[in-house]
Design a protein around this motif. Sequence first.
Motif, PDB file in Angstrom:
ATOM      1  N   SER A  11       0.809  -1.050  -0.085  1.00  0.00           N
ATOM      2  CA  SER A  11      -0.084   0.049   0.225  1.00  0.00           C
ATOM      3  C   SER A  11       0.969   1.124   0.026  1.00  0.00           C
ATOM      4  CB  SER A  11      -0.823   0.015   1.226  1.00  0.00           C
ATOM      5  OG  SER A  11      -1.811  -1.221   1.476  1.00  0.00           O
ATOM      6  N   LYS A  67      -1.058   4.372   1.080  1.00  0.00           N
ATOM      7  CA  LYS A  67      -1.594   5.210   1.953  1.00  0.00           C
ATOM      8  C   LYS A  67      -2.347   4.165   2.945  1.00  0.00           C
ATOM      9  CE  LYS A  67      -1.805   9.781  -0.308  1.00  0.00           C
ATOM     10  NZ  LYS A  67      -2.664  10.628  -0.629  1.00  0.00           N
ATOM     11  N   ILE A 119      -4.499   3.366   6.925  1.00  0.00           N
ATOM     12  CA  ILE A 119      -5.151   3.917   8.226  1.00  0.00           C
ATOM     13  C   ILE A 119      -5.049   2.620   8.836  1.00  0.00           C
ATOM     14  CG2 ILE A 119      -7.152   4.566   9.247  1.00  0.00           C
ATOM     15  CD1 ILE A 119      -8.046   6.054   6.786  1.00  0.00           C
ATOM     16  N   TYR A 156     -14.896   8.277   6.091  1.00  0.00           N
ATOM     17  CA  TYR A 156     -13.900   8.674   5.056  1.00  0.00           C
ATOM     18  C   TYR A 156     -14.967   9.560   3.952  1.00  0.00           C
ATOM     19  CZ  TYR A 156     -10.128   9.050   1.719  1.00  0.00           C
ATOM     20  OH  TYR A 156      -9.038   9.608   0.951  1.00  0.00           O
ATOM     21  N   LEU A 192     -12.537   5.424   0.123  1.00  0.00           N
ATOM     22  CA  LEU A 192     -11.292   4.750   0.345  1.00  0.00           C
ATOM     23  C   LEU A 192     -10.747   4.282  -1.032  1.00  0.00           C
ATOM     24  CD1 LEU A 192     -12.226   3.109   3.657  1.00  0.00           C
ATOM     25  CD2 LEU A 192     -10.621   4.883   3.406  1.00  0.00           C
ATOM     26  N   ASP A 248      -9.516   6.678  -3.659  1.00  0.00           N
ATOM     27  CA  ASP A 248      -8.274   7.298  -3.258  1.00  0.00           C
ATOM     28  C   ASP A 248      -7.049   6.428  -2.879  1.00  0.00           C
ATOM     29  OD1 ASP A 248      -9.740   9.731  -3.585  1.00  0.00           O
ATOM     30  OD2 ASP A 248      -9.948  10.179  -1.696  1.00  0.00           O
ATOM     31  N   VAL A 277      -6.520   4.204  -0.553  1.00  0.00           N
ATOM     32  CA  VAL A 277      -6.421   4.274   0.854  1.00  0.00           C
ATOM     33  C   VAL A 277      -6.958   2.961   1.450  1.00  0.00           C
ATOM     34  CG1 VAL A 277      -6.898   5.144   3.168  1.00  0.00           C
ATOM     35  CG2 VAL A 277      -6.566   6.607   1.082  1.00  0.00           C
ATOM     36  N   HIS A 278      -5.812   2.191   1.991  1.00  0.00           N
ATOM     37  CA  HIS A 278      -6.220   0.887   2.666  1.00  0.00           C
ATOM     38  C   HIS A 278      -6.418   0.920   4.398  1.00  0.00           C
ATOM     39  CE1 HIS A 278      -5.338  -1.986  -0.774  1.00  0.00           C
ATOM     40  NE2 HIS A 278      -4.578  -0.803  -0.896  1.00  0.00           N
ATOM     41  N   THR A 299       1.193   6.516   6.869  1.00  0.00           N
ATOM     42  CA  THR A 299       0.518   5.707   7.621  1.00  0.00           C
ATOM     43  C   THR A 299      -0.008   6.643   8.791  1.00  0.00           C
ATOM     44  OG1 THR A 299       1.734   3.663   7.355  1.00  0.00           O
ATOM     45  CG2 THR A 299       0.463   3.553   9.499  1.00  0.00           C
ATOM     46  N   ILE A 346      -7.838  11.445   8.592  1.00  0.00           N
ATOM     47  CA  ILE A 346      -8.184  11.357   7.153  1.00  0.00           C
ATOM     48  C   ILE A 346      -7.663  12.716   6.182  1.00  0.00           C
ATOM     49  CG2 ILE A 346     -10.257  11.439   5.435  1.00  0.00           C
ATOM     50  CD1 ILE A 346     -11.669   9.915   7.887  1.00  0.00           C
ATOM     51  N   LEU A 393      -3.704  12.348   5.795  1.00  0.00           N
ATOM     52  CA  LEU A 393      -3.525  11.267   5.038  1.00  0.00           C
ATOM     53  C   LEU A 393      -3.729  11.647   3.386  1.00  0.00           C
ATOM     54  CD1 LEU A 393      -2.534   8.434   5.569  1.00  0.00           C
ATOM     55  CD2 LEU A 393      -4.908   7.991   4.806  1.00  0.00           C
ATOM     56  N   ARG A 394      -4.732  12.725   3.303  1.00  0.00           N
ATOM     57  CA  ARG A 394      -4.737  13.196   1.924  1.00  0.00           C
ATOM     58  C   ARG A 394      -3.868  14.376   1.423  1.00  0.00           C
ATOM     59  NH1 ARG A 394     -10.547  14.593  -0.254  1.00  0.00           N
ATOM     60  NH2 ARG A 394      -9.833  13.330  -2.018  1.00  0.00           N
TER      61      ARG A 394
END
Length: 519
Positions: A361, A363, A365, A380, A388, A391, A393-394, A417, A514, A517-518
């Motif tokens: 991965s 990105k 969470i 999200y 998710l 984008d 995102v895992h 992370t 969130i 992370l973006r």
Amino acid sequence: MRNIIQVRLQNFKRFDEFVIDFKPDVNVLIGDNETGKSSILLAIDLVLSGSRTKVENIGLQSLFNSEAVATFLSGKKLVGDLPELIVDVYLTEQENYELNGKVNLREVSCDGMRMVCKPDPDYGQEILSVLRQERPNFPFEFYQVHFQTFDGRAYSSHRNYVNHVFIDNSQINNEYAMREYIRSVYRINASGSEKNLHQNEYRRYKSDFKSNVLKDINKRLPDFAFAVKSGIKDSLETDLTLMEGDISIDNKGKGRQCFIKTKFALGRANEKMDIVLLEEPENHLSHHHMKLLIDMIRAAKQIQLFITTHNTLVSTRLDLRRSILIHVNSKQPMLLEHLREETAKFFIKAPDNNVVEYILSQKVILVEGDAEYMLMSEFYEEVTKSTLDADLVHVISVGGISFKRYLDVAKILGIKTAVIRDNDGDYDTHCVDNYSEYPDPYLRIFGEKDNTLRTFEYILYTMNKSICDELFSTKRKKLTVLEYMLCQKSETAYQLIEQKPGQIKTPGYIKEAIEWLRL
């Protein structure tokens, strides 16, 4: 025993230039689809085999780097600019002058073997004619395939400098792959004189079959006669099979074929084996047989193994420090050899986990439990108006005690992370001080700063009191709604998703995670 210490690729498959170093025992190649894991095994197999037939069966067009071809065709298309495909396999040095020399990409004196695909100089005019065509056309048909040692001498499939076998479980039912496997293990286990004797006897038996068994029917055919083919393509090696008991391996189930082939390659019958290439051993195997296969691999001695996998069990049980990440956006492999020993041992002993999903991965969470995991997609979408999946995102549920183990991996690979965890009544201790050794800008810990809100359920109830009271008031007997949510964490999360989609408010610290992370 010879080991491969390095492989260099030029214009091979997806790689324009690529260098990868290997350990002398076990090397586990992990990566997403189309990253080139299988290509590396194929490159090694082609060089060690020295077989032009293999190259022809695959097709030079599928081996050549497509970008190198496209770049050439978009340029001046000069014969002198035609790209070459090169695979160099560097070996541990032993006293063999035939392998030692400077004919390699590094241009230094060392042991090794190589495959070079370049234009045939005898067809200069024909190549020029192809390049002058109005429609772009690459002259693959006028390329030569050369197998050379680093000393510069040619070799072929009949000269084995390194004994190896390629077990491709992604194509376990492929007749050619099965034939090549059996041919390889036969050649390794039969001496030169034995092979000649076997071939001679086999040809004689075929001749006797015509003279004895087919004689009656042939008497009835005045102008023709039946016989058993005995040409070069119909030899003993093409007709051999491997038996387990009274049953041919060809008639076994796919999972059993995988197990038998690997066991035979790693077993005592193959003490002459130097290298085993194992493509996706998890294919077609049950969880139980996968564990048996891993134990078999771990017990193998005096053999260098190259394994490709998407499987967490394979990667962790064989020690993550032996893993090499092949990333589609990187021209260099990423090694996990510097992972802390205690973390590597943790993943060997830990219950089945999602560490390979994490490694693959960009990105992530990380959450503590099932409730956070189940609700994260709702949170999200509320925060981002996206998803998710869209984008990339895992979300991975790891349990609080495992956070640091995953972060050890993240520090090496640079995985962005966001850790979302409970403050357990002391935010500074559990969410700040506890992670002081992870200052990386790509790693951040997010938790509720109000110490009275100890866990996720406290915060979820506080943020969504009216919804929770409505849904869970009738389901409790003696417990309060909050106590019920604490006792039925997964069930209450599921009911919130099912009954109130799009209405659940996101806790502030999760919203912050969130948004970070973006960035």
